[in-house]
Every structure is written in structure tokens, then in C-alpha cells.
Write an enzyme that holds these catalytic residues in place. Structure first.
Site, PDB file in Angstrom:
ATOM      1  N   TYR A 126      -2.534  -0.573  10.842  1.00 52.38           N
ATOM      2  CA  TYR A 126      -2.687  -1.109   9.470  1.00 52.38           C
ATOM      3  C   TYR A 126      -1.470  -0.729   8.623  1.00 52.38           C
ATOM      4  O   TYR A 126      -0.883  -1.574   7.941  1.00 52.38           O
ATOM      5  CB  TYR A 126      -3.967  -0.558   8.828  1.00 52.38           C
ATOM      6  CG  TYR A 126      -4.059  -0.821   7.341  1.00 52.38           C
ATOM      7  CD1 TYR A 126      -4.391  -2.081   6.851  1.00 52.38           C
ATOM      8  CD2 TYR A 126      -3.792   0.207   6.410  1.00 52.38           C
ATOM      9  CE1 TYR A 126      -4.467  -2.315   5.484  1.00 52.38           C
ATOM     10  CE2 TYR A 126      -3.873  -0.036   5.048  1.00 52.38           C
ATOM     11  CZ  TYR A 126      -4.204  -1.296   4.589  1.00 52.38           C
ATOM     12  OH  TYR A 126      -4.268  -1.526   3.232  1.00 52.38           O
ATOM     13  N   SER A 135       0.860  -1.191   0.000  1.00 53.23           N
ATOM     14  CA  SER A 135       0.000   0.000   0.000  1.00 53.23           C
ATOM     15  C   SER A 135       0.893   1.236   0.000  1.00 53.23           C
ATOM     16  O   SER A 135       2.054   1.169   0.425  1.00 53.23           O
ATOM     17  CB  SER A 135      -0.854   0.013   1.270  1.00 53.23           C
ATOM     18  OG  SER A 135      -1.594   1.211   1.376  1.00 53.23           O
TER      19      SER A 135
HETATM   20  N1  LIG Z   1      -8.945  -0.119  -0.692  1.00 57.28           N
HETATM   21  C1  LIG Z   1      -7.833   0.567  -0.515  1.00 57.28           C
HETATM   22  O1  LIG Z   1      -7.831   1.829  -0.413  1.00 57.28           O
HETATM   23  C2  LIG Z   1      -6.507  -0.135  -0.472  1.00 57.28           C
HETATM   24  C3  LIG Z   1      -5.347   0.627  -0.640  1.00 57.28           C
HETATM   25  C4  LIG Z   1      -4.105  -0.002  -0.584  1.00 57.28           C
HETATM   26  C5  LIG Z   1      -4.034  -1.371  -0.375  1.00 57.28           C
HETATM   27  N2  LIG Z   1      -5.195  -2.086  -0.208  1.00 57.28           N
HETATM   28  C6  LIG Z   1      -5.064  -3.522   0.007  1.00 57.28           C
HETATM   29  O2  LIG Z   1      -5.646  -4.177  -1.098  1.00 57.28           O
HETATM   30  C7  LIG Z   1      -6.008  -5.514  -0.703  1.00 57.28           C
HETATM   31  C8  LIG Z   1      -7.427  -5.779  -1.171  1.00 57.28           C
HETATM   32  O3  LIG Z   1      -8.287  -4.870  -0.502  1.00 57.28           O
HETATM   33  P1  LIG Z   1      -9.613  -4.281  -1.158  1.00 57.28           P
HETATM   34  O4  LIG Z   1      -9.538  -2.815  -1.097  1.00 57.28           O
HETATM   35  O5  LIG Z   1      -9.898  -4.959  -2.439  1.00 57.28           O
HETATM   36  O6  LIG Z   1     -10.662  -4.699  -0.009  1.00 57.28           O
HETATM   37  P2  LIG Z   1     -11.867  -5.748   0.052  1.00 57.28           P
HETATM   38  O7  LIG Z   1     -12.832  -5.462  -1.060  1.00 57.28           O
HETATM   39  O8  LIG Z   1     -12.352  -5.698   1.459  1.00 57.28           O
HETATM   40  O9  LIG Z   1     -11.177  -7.151  -0.257  1.00 57.28           O
HETATM   41  C9  LIG Z   1     -10.410  -7.829   0.696  1.00 57.28           C
HETATM   42  C10 LIG Z   1     -10.273  -9.270   0.254  1.00 57.28           C
HETATM   43  O10 LIG Z   1      -9.424  -9.957   1.177  1.00 57.28           O
HETATM   44  C11 LIG Z   1     -10.064 -11.183   1.520  1.00 57.28           C
HETATM   45  N3  LIG Z   1      -9.634 -11.644   2.837  1.00 57.28           N
HETATM   46  C12 LIG Z   1      -9.633 -10.973   4.007  1.00 57.28           C
HETATM   47  N4  LIG Z   1      -9.187 -11.764   4.999  1.00 57.28           N
HETATM   48  C13 LIG Z   1      -8.884 -12.975   4.424  1.00 57.28           C
HETATM   49  C14 LIG Z   1      -8.398 -14.203   4.906  1.00 57.28           C
HETATM   50  N5  LIG Z   1      -8.087 -14.396   6.217  1.00 57.28           N
HETATM   51  N6  LIG Z   1      -8.207 -15.223   4.031  1.00 57.28           N
HETATM   52  C15 LIG Z   1      -8.518 -15.067   2.731  1.00 57.28           C
HETATM   53  N7  LIG Z   1      -8.987 -13.924   2.202  1.00 57.28           N
HETATM   54  C16 LIG Z   1      -9.171 -12.897   3.055  1.00 57.28           C
HETATM   55  C17 LIG Z   1     -11.548 -10.882   1.450  1.00 57.28           C
HETATM   56  O11 LIG Z   1     -12.279 -12.065   1.209  1.00 57.28           O
HETATM   57  P3  LIG Z   1     -13.128 -12.916   2.288  1.00 57.28           P
HETATM   58  O12 LIG Z   1     -13.646 -11.962   3.317  1.00 57.28           O
HETATM   59  O13 LIG Z   1     -14.158 -13.559   1.417  1.00 57.28           O
HETATM   60  O14 LIG Z   1     -12.144 -13.911   2.824  1.00 57.28           O
HETATM   61  C18 LIG Z   1     -11.601 -10.003   0.204  1.00 57.28           C
HETATM   62  O15 LIG Z   1     -11.667 -10.800  -0.953  1.00 57.28           O
HETATM   63  C19 LIG Z   1      -5.799  -5.575   0.811  1.00 57.28           C
HETATM   64  O16 LIG Z   1      -4.559  -6.191   1.071  1.00 57.28           O
HETATM   65  C20 LIG Z   1      -5.755  -4.107   1.216  1.00 57.28           C
HETATM   66  O17 LIG Z   1      -5.013  -3.930   2.399  1.00 57.28           O
HETATM   67  C21 LIG Z   1      -6.425  -1.504  -0.263  1.00 57.28           C
END
Ligand SMILES: NC(=O)c1ccc[n+]([C@@H]2O[C@H](COP(=O)([O-])OP(=O)(O)OC[C@H]3O[C@@H](n4cnc5c(N)ncnc54)[C@H](OP(=O)(O)O)[C@@H]3O)[C@@H](O)[C@H]2O)c1
Length: 227
Positions: free
Chosen positions: A148, A136
Site C-alpha cells: 500500500y 499519504s
Molecule cells: N484512513 C487513513 O488513515 C488514510 C491515510 C492516508 C491516506 N488515506 C487515503 O485517503 C483516501 C480515502 O480513504 P478513506 O480513509 O476515506 O477510506 P474509505 O472511507 O474506505 O473511502 C475510500 C473511498 O474510495 C472509494 N473507492 C475505492 N475504490 C474505488 C474505485 N475503484 N472507484 C471509485 N471509488 C473507489 C470508496 O467508494 P466505493 O467503495 O463506493 O467505490 C470510498 O468512497 C484513500 O486514497 C486512502 O488511501 C487514508
């Protein structure tokens, strides 16, 4: 046809990368805990010839080993391993944060990410492919009180170290470092943020470069609003 394995594929960035990877000609292995969402995505993407759903909690080594076994059984290779599963905090800062939430977050964002690299490594190495870790922007800058952000600093450090470990193998390691992306990661819509599609487009561009092109980090952020 190359295979793209994605953790955290049930939602947000992971689901959109799955859509764009299939459009770019990959087969996709979709891992997360929400099996119903993965099954719907498999159907949307054209069924088991192109996509498979794998129930996996990334903090569990046995789940991750089974994820790799299922992927190899279905598709025979792993060309891109995308360690993307992650979650944020339920309350900000150290004083008011929730230690149980921190435990789950650390096990998912750090341990789960490292396990994905570990279990996929021999296969990605054989394919001279990519290991992509979702860090991130929060893993590059100081954010007041952010536990985080600290998990993402760990991903940044691990990604750089893994890169050194794999230097000379033809395997590429990329840190994907998005700024704010409008996904279910947040409880409310973020209209000024990137979309998951924006991030997926950049990532597919990166991993479709020829073997002599390496992209160690992909920092992608929203353009500041015009004043
Ligand atoms: N959104 C942002 O602004 C942002 C910015 C920088 C980085 N990120 C990173 O991008 C990644 C994806 O996030 P997103 O924004 O797409 O959020 P999201 O829509 O909430 O997706 C998160 C995903 O992670 C999965 N997950 C969570 N815990 C898990 C576990 N224990 N085992 C397997 N899967 C798990 C969830 O699936 P289930 O709940 O079905 O398991 C879901 O598919 C994350 O690493 C986040 O930190 C996000």
C-alpha cells in the site's frame, strides 16, 4: 459558484470533504461505486442544485470520462479535482499479501488517480484551479513490507511530476498526505487518529487560498500523545 469534483466521495475523507466544500460554497460532484451512499449524501447536501452523484469505478477510463461529462453538464466547470479514491491491503507484506488485492489497489490508487488528473486537467486548467491527489504519509516514509505504501510513493512521485508539467499555467497541484485517519478504510475504530473532518478542514483552507498562493504538499498527522 465553483465546482469541486471528488472521487471516493461515498465514505471517509471524500464524504467529509464534500460536506465541508458545500458549507464553503462549492457545488460538488460526488463519484464512487456505491451509488446508494452517494444518493444519500446528495440528499443530505441539499439536492441537485448543490450536489450530484456519479457512479464511477476510477480504474475505468470510460467511467472517468463520463464523470467529467456529467459534471460539466450539471455545473459547467471543474475548479477543484480531488483524486481521492483508494483502498488498502487485505493482508500485510509481500510474502503473505494477495496479488489480486494488489492489482485492484494499484489500479485504483495509482492508475485511477492518474486518470482523474488526466480527464479533469483541461477543465481545471481553464479554471486555473486545483488538482488534489490523496497520497499519504505512507508515501513519504518507509513502512516495513507495505505494498500500500508503495502505491502512495507512486502518487507522491506522480504529483511532483504533474506539478512540473503544469508549472506556469496557474493550475496548482497539491499532494494531500494524511497520517492515520479514523475512517471505514480500517476495520476497527482508531481513536488516536485524525478524523475525516480534520483532514477536510485543512484541505478546504488550502484550496480557498488566493491564486498567488500555492501549497504543493499538505502533510497532516495526529499530534503524538502527551507523555
Ligand atoms: N484512513 C487513513 O488513515 C488514510 C491515510 C492516508 C491516506 N488515506 C487515503 O485517503 C483516501 C480515502 O480513504 P478513506 O480513509 O476515506 O477510506 P474509505 O472511507 O474506505 O473511502 C475510500 C473511498 O474510495 C472509494 N473507492 C475505492 N475504490 C474505488 C474505485 N475503484 N472507484 C471509485 N471509488 C473507489 C470508496 O467508494 P466505493 O467503495 O463506493 O467505490 C470510498 O468512497 C484513500 O486514497 C486512502 O488511501 C487514508
Amino acid at each position: 459558484m465553483k465546482t469541486f469534483l471528488i472521487t471516493g466521495a461515498s465514505s471517509g475523507i471524500g464524504a467529509e470533504v464534500a460536506r465541508q466544500a458545500v458549507a464553503a460554497g462549492y457545488r460538488v460532484a460526488l463519484a464512487a461505486r456505491s451509488r446508494d451512499k452517494l444518493d444519500s449524501l446528495v440528499e443530505e447536501l441539499g439536492g441537485p442544485q448543490r450536489a450530484i452523484a456519479i457512479s464511477c469505478d476510477v480504474s475505468d477510463l470510460a467511467d472517468q470520462e463520463a464523470m467529467v461529462a456529467e459534471t460539466l453538464e450539471a455545473f459547467g466547470s471543474i475548479d477543484v479535482a480531488f483524486a481521492n479514491a483508494g483502498l488498502g491491503t487485505t493482508a500485510p507484506g509481500t510474502e503473505h499479501g494477495d496479488p489480486e488485492n494488489w492489482r485492484e489497489m494499484i489500479l485504483t490508487n495509482i492508475y485511477g488517480c492518474i486518470l482523474t488528473a488526466r480527464v479533469c486537467l483541461p477543465h481545471v486548467r481553464a479554471a486555473k484551479g486545483w488538482i488534489v491527489l490523496t497520497g499519504s504519509r505512507a508515501g513519504r516514509v518507509t513502512l516495513k513490507g507495505s505494498v500500500y505504501g508503495a502505491t502512495k510513493w507512486a502518487v507522491t512521485g506522480y504529483g511532483q511530476n504533474l506539478r512540473e508539467e503544469l508549472a506556469g499555467t496557474g493550475t496548482r497541484v497539491m499532494l494531500l498526505e494524511p497520517g492515520m485517519v479514523d475512517t471505514p478504510f480500517f476495520d476497527t475504530p482508531k481513536p488516536q487518529a485524525l478524523t475525516a473532518g480534520d483532514v477536510a478542514r485543512a484541505l478546504i483552507f488550502a484550496v480557498t487560498q488566493p491564486p498567488h498562493v500555492d501549497i504543493p504538499e499538505l502533510l497532516i498527522v495526529p499530534t503524538p500523545p502527551v507523555e
